[in-house]
Design an enzyme around this catalytic site. Structure first.
Site, mmCIF file in Angstrom:
data_model
loop_
_atom_site.group_PDB
_atom_site.id
_atom_site.type_symbol
_atom_site.label_atom_id
_atom_site.label_comp_id
_atom_site.label_asym_id
_atom_site.label_seq_id
_atom_site.Cartn_x
_atom_site.Cartn_y
_atom_site.Cartn_z
ATOM 1 N N GLN A 260 0.805 -1.219 0.000
ATOM 2 C CA GLN A 260 0.000 0.000 0.000
ATOM 3 C C GLN A 260 0.842 1.275 0.000
ATOM 4 O O GLN A 260 0.291 2.368 -0.051
ATOM 5 C CB GLN A 260 -0.948 -0.014 1.203
ATOM 6 C CG GLN A 260 -1.958 -1.150 1.153
ATOM 7 C CD GLN A 260 -2.830 -1.273 2.382
ATOM 8 O OE1 GLN A 260 -3.063 -2.373 2.838
ATOM 9 N NE2 GLN A 260 -3.331 -0.173 2.906
ATOM 10 N N ARG B 242 -8.851 -1.267 7.621
ATOM 11 C CA ARG B 242 -9.762 -0.241 7.115
ATOM 12 C C ARG B 242 -10.025 0.795 8.208
ATOM 13 O O ARG B 242 -11.157 1.042 8.610
ATOM 14 C CB ARG B 242 -11.058 -0.877 6.649
ATOM 15 C CG ARG B 242 -11.694 -0.085 5.516
ATOM 16 C CD ARG B 242 -12.757 -0.867 4.809
ATOM 17 N NE ARG B 242 -13.226 -0.093 3.677
ATOM 18 C CZ ARG B 242 -13.703 -0.626 2.576
ATOM 19 N NH1 ARG B 242 -13.764 -1.918 2.435
ATOM 20 N NH2 ARG B 242 -14.115 0.128 1.590
ATOM 21 N N CYS B 243 -8.951 1.409 8.679
ATOM 22 C CA CYS B 243 -9.026 2.231 9.884
ATOM 23 C C CYS B 243 -7.855 3.190 9.884
ATOM 24 O O CYS B 243 -6.778 2.851 9.445
ATOM 25 C CB CYS B 243 -8.947 1.306 11.099
ATOM 26 S SG CYS B 243 -8.417 2.087 12.629
ATOM 27 N N GLU C 220 -12.654 4.481 5.023
ATOM 28 C CA GLU C 220 -12.744 3.674 6.230
ATOM 29 C C GLU C 220 -13.910 4.052 7.129
ATOM 30 O O GLU C 220 -14.127 3.415 8.164
ATOM 31 C CB GLU C 220 -11.420 3.797 7.005
ATOM 32 C CG GLU C 220 -10.275 3.181 6.222
ATOM 33 C CD GLU C 220 -8.937 3.813 6.516
ATOM 34 O OE1 GLU C 220 -8.927 4.960 6.996
ATOM 35 O OE2 GLU C 220 -7.917 3.171 6.258
#
Lengths: 791, 159
Positions: free
Chosen positions: A225, A371-372, A743
């Site tokens: 990522q 996802r945070c 997110e």
């Protein structure tokens, strides 16, 4: 930014529900993911992993594996020690064993790396390696890890005599909180755990390393990522010149935080290529992914909330963070609990305080943000669960209690009690929009009727404020790297443009969204703008995509780069139109003479002139380009109101999410279709976390959820048809007013679901809290008064 | 052992180890990498192909078991460059994000529509419930399949 002009909002061209540019290859099966890549002469690696959670390594015998006709090398910690690579730094300045030498510290830890001619042979050869272990007592519970007689996990660290992973960290004012709590009308206290879960992207992690022994060039194919940041880390760890490392991500089959860290398998693949002189591919299987790569959460939280005169006045919490065997938590380096201290939520509190201590356990390392944005998920769950229980105990409506306590629109920019400056929001408006879509009053009537009949229907409310888009370099960095993102834009002489960015899509559709940003700013059709990413040789430096930072940081960078190109276009146009730049006005796609709109130069004409033969205005160089390295002045604060309707089967305790209403305010929406797609995906993951996704261990440290047979992920049958809505409160400091959204839904949905289940069960069964996941066994136990946190 | 498997109308013959999985046969030999692998345990559905017209998880089929059978993969779905309505539906309805589950989802949906040209939302959800998508939350996949059903009904393309 002072040198750039602002776009006119009246003539949009780029924003809107444009269909995705990247779909064409994916719907034909022509995506290029890591395991699709085959290099000439490529070898295959496989990792031998520890069956024990905690054990001394007495000996490792590799001769039988080496005798396998297709095996070329077996690498162990001893080999790595000679290269200085037996240990690597984690993203949180801890150390992590690449291959275990002294002992293993979690089940699934990397012990040896086999290199063979094909993947099946490499895996077969793992069974030919004999490792003698001397098992040690394991500890998998964060509280037990702190007990005096707990086994010492990190005896490799000088001076480490206990399992504390970092010193106590605090935010807020404890004394002020004492006072506010003492004066409150009601206090609710709750021990809760945000259990360990896993991002489990559908594509697992892997690496192809290709070291050219003649040139020293190291090519890495690796779906991560943050390719540019990874490159810097590899250069620092291996002592290689950064410019001689090239990382190519190609397409990535989901990340969700799992593809942020550097994993031991990556380092093994690199070492494998160095020692064999050939490309080495390593792709983990699903069990390896679930058992050894970055988990998320695992926060034990003791929370308290109080209210006075019907308003929430204080929140405080003491946390034990379980980092597993190595602290590889992903977070800006100066923030040992990430952004957890945003646990004050969306409320205008009188006091707040938190303390966080972190421990080592015999579990896999990680602490990635699934996802945070760096622990904001745990914070939102804590505060929204506390507010949910407070409302039950005050016997007031959860939505009303929230609206009575919200930060009001006129209070922005709002400084909270733990040091954050919230940018903008109109929380009541967002809440009321969700209630409108839900038909809230009607739902409450339906619930009352069903209660009469003994049916268990629950309505759960959650309102979240996120903090995303990390972040200003005066406040934050990761491993000493400032959290800026670059954008390089070149408008070619044919009027087409190429934008190179450091953000890294894993499905977020950057090729479409970023083209739309440039289109909006320059008046070029998005179809004529190519977005390049995922190749460190072809993109500017920047910290990548996680923490919902693509649009807040990289998107801002793209807009600023486009404005700089537009500013240069103005100077060129002034020459073309034989006037001064000040006499020109912009409308999408052209500079025209003020008062004489027919006299204009289009961006196509300007681009041609920029590279053409005609003289340019005095002092102006040719070409039409814009560049930016965007350092955000503040984080962004998206918010949302979520309402969940559940039915709990009184006979089986099965929870059905019947409806889910999500109203998100993420500021200006570039492509509402893509924004909604992000939200729906996050909601499904929230359903998974709330109802089924959990990584647990037995007392010996055996992972009980090491495959998709046991790590349950929601399918189409567990998800309702999502009901979405929007409010738009622009971000005041972002060039295009966007806040980020990737997110939000995973933050807001778990507390909404748990609040709904407790709303269903509180009056009938006295259940005010159940720790996730709310699977039938756990809900049934709670209904019988036997709720236990997951281990 | 030597096996011959018909993949997308072409016989593919290869000497294999008996343990070779069909998913790896498809990906390695003809190099058809549109069929993905995701879980080892038949849970995720990224590897779904059609075997004799029925969807199968190719990670749970040995290549040797596919001897003499007809395999159809995502690469064969568009004909003469014209997308299958299911492929088009996924684009129209934003039924994909990272794209990794997409070939398996599309092949599953294609098999559903071949058997049931006008499925309800519940029937679609049941049909794709053996496949996991981590990105979309499924609603748009359901819409994509409905899009295909409606456009196929309006314009039949198969003989």
């Amino acid at each position: 930014m002072a040198t750039t002009t602002a776009a006119s909002p009246e003539t949009p061209i780029g924003y809107g529900r444009m269909k995705r540019k990247e779909d064409a290859r994916f719907i034909r099966g022509q995506g290029k993911y890591l395991d699709d890549i085959v290099l000439p002469g490529m070898l295959h690696g496989a990792v031998l992993r520890s069956p024990y959670a905690h054990a001394k390594i007495v000996s490792i015998e590799t001769s039988a594996a080496l005798a396998h006709p297709k095996v070329l090398r077996v690498i162990t910690a001893k080999d790595l020690e000679t290269l200085g690579l037996a240990w690597m730094p984690t993203i949180s300045y801890d150390s992590q064993a690449v291959l275990a030498g002294d002992k293993v510290r979690f089940q699934g830890q990397e012990v040896a790396f086999v290199i063979a001619e094909d993947r099946y042979s490499a895996r077969d050869a793992l069974e030919l390696i004999e490792v003698e272990y001397e098992p040690l007592p394991a500890v998998v519970n964060a509280r037990k890890a702190l007990e005096a007689d707990a086994p010492l996990i990190r005896d490799d660290k000088d001076g480490q005599t206990d399992n504390l992973a970092s010193p106590l960290w605090e935010a807020g004012d404890a004394e002020e909180a004492d006072q506010v709590f003492a004066e409150a009308d009601i206090v609710v206290e709750r021990e809760m755990i945000y259990p360990r879960c896993h991002p489990a992207p559908l594509e697992t992690c892997g690496m192809i390393a290709d070291m050219n022994p003649e040139t020293g060039q190291l090519d890495l194919y690796n779906g991560n990522q943050a390719p540019n940041a990874h490159r810097t880390v590899y250069a620092q760890v291996a002592g290689l010149p950064e410019h001689m490392i090239r990382i190519m991500t190609n397409d990535i089959g989901g990340g969700f935080g799992n593809k942020v860290p550097v994993y031991p398998g990556y380092v093994c693949a690199i070492v494998g290529s160095i020692v064999t002189g050939k490309p080495v591919k390593w792709v983990e299987d699903r069990s390896e992914n679930l058992m050894s790569t970055g988990f998320a959460r695992d926060y034990v939280m003791h929370g308290r909330i109080c209210a006075k005169h019907g308003r929430i006045t204080g929140v405080r919490v003491d946390v034990i963070a379980d980092h597993g065997a190595f602290d590889s938590t992903a977070q800006p380096s100066k923030f040992p609990a990430g952004f957890f201290h945003i646990f004050t939520g969306s409320y205008d509190l009188e006091a707040a305080h938190c303390s966080v201590k972190a421990v080592y356990t015999n579990k896999a390392p990680g602490g990635v943000a699934y996802r945070c944005s760096f622990r904001v998920t745990e914070a939102i769950y804590l505060v929204e669960r506390l507010v949910g229980e407070l409302a039950l105990k005050m016997e007031v409506d959860g939505a009303e209690l929230r609206m009575n306590s919200f930060i009001r629109p006129e209070q922005f920019p709002y400084e909270n009690k733990t040091g954050w400056t919230y940018d903008s929001g109109d929380y009541e408006k967002t809440m009321r929009e969700a209630m409108r879509i839900a038909g809230y009053d009607e739902l409450r009537r339906e619930q009352a009727e069903k209660r009469e009949r003994g049916e268990l229907m629950g309505i759960g409310v959650a309102f979240f404020t996120e903090v995303v888009g990390a972040g200003p370099r005066r406040h934050m960095d990761i491993l000493g790297l400032g959290m800026a993102d670059g954008a390089d834009l070149r408008v070619h002489d044919d009027g087409r443009a190429v934008l190179s960015i450091s953000a890294q899509t894993q499905g977020q559709a950057h090729e479409t969204t970023f083209a739309q940003i440039v289109a909006e700013e320059l008046g070029i059709s998005p179809d004529k703008i190519e977005v390049r990413h995922g190749d460190t040789d072809r993109t500017p430096f920047g910290l990548g995509t996680y923490g919902s930072r693509s649009t807040p940081v990289s998107g801002a960078s793209a807009a600023v780069a486009a404005r700089r190109a537009r500013d240069k276009a103005r100077l060129i146009a002034a020459g073309m139109l034989e006037t001064s730049p000040e006499d020109l006005a912009w409308e999408k796609g052209r500079w025209y003479v003020k008062g004489d709109p027919e006299k204009a130069a289009t961006i196509d004409e300007i681009a041609a002139a920029a590279y053409g033969e005609a003289p340019l205005p005095e002092g102006l160089e040719g070409g039409l380009e814009g560049q930016s390295v965007y350092d955000p002045p503040n984080l962004t604060y998206p918010c949302g109101a979520y309402i969940c309707v559940v039915d709990v089967d009184p006979g089986t305790a099965e929870v059905e999410v019947r409806r889910f209403i999500a109203v998100d305010d993420c500021g200006v929406r570039i492509n509402p279709m893509i924004v909604d797609g992000q939200i729906m995906g996050g909601l499904a993951e929230g359903v998974g976390i709330a109802l089924m996704e959990v990584i647990t261990f037995d007392e010996q440290g055996n992972c009980l959820n090491g495959s998709m047979m046991d790590y349950l992920i929601p399918t189409a049958l567990e998800c309702p048809d999502w009901e979405l809505g929007a409010t738009v409160t622009p971000c005041p400091h972002h060039p295009i007013g966007a806040k980020g959204v990737g997110e939000s839904a995973t933050n807001g949905s778990p507390p909404a679901i748990v609040n709904a289940v407790c709303d269903a069960l509180y009056r009938s069964h006295g259940v005010a809290h159940i720790d996730m996941p709310l699977n039938p066994a756990r809900v049934w136990a709670a209904m019988q008064g036997r709720a236990e946190p997951p281990q | 052992m030597e096996v011959t498997i018909n993949i997308n109308g072409e016989p593919v013959t290869r000497e294999i180890e008996p343990a070779l999985l069909l998913v790896h046969f498809i990906r390695d030999t003809p190099g058809l990498t549109g069929t993905h692998w995701g879980c080892d345990t038949s849970n995720c559905g990224a590897c779904v192909v059609q075997m004799d017209g029925l969807p199968v998880k190719s990670c749970t089929v040995l290549a040797a078991m596919a001897e003499g059978h007809e395999i159809r993969t995502i690469e064969a779905l568009s004909i003469d460059g014209v997308l299958d309505p299911v492929q088009q539906g996924f684009h129209e309805e934003h039924g994909l994000q990272c794209g990794f589950c997409t070939p398996g989802m599309i092949m599953t949906a294609r098999a559903l529509l071949d058997a049931n040209p006008d499925p309800t939302e519940d029937e679609i959800r049941t049909a794709i419930s053996g496949a996991i998508c981590r990105c979309t939350g499924y609603s748009n996949i359901v819409r994509a399949v409905r899009w295909a059903a409606e456009h196929e009904a309006a314009q039949p393309r198969r003989s």
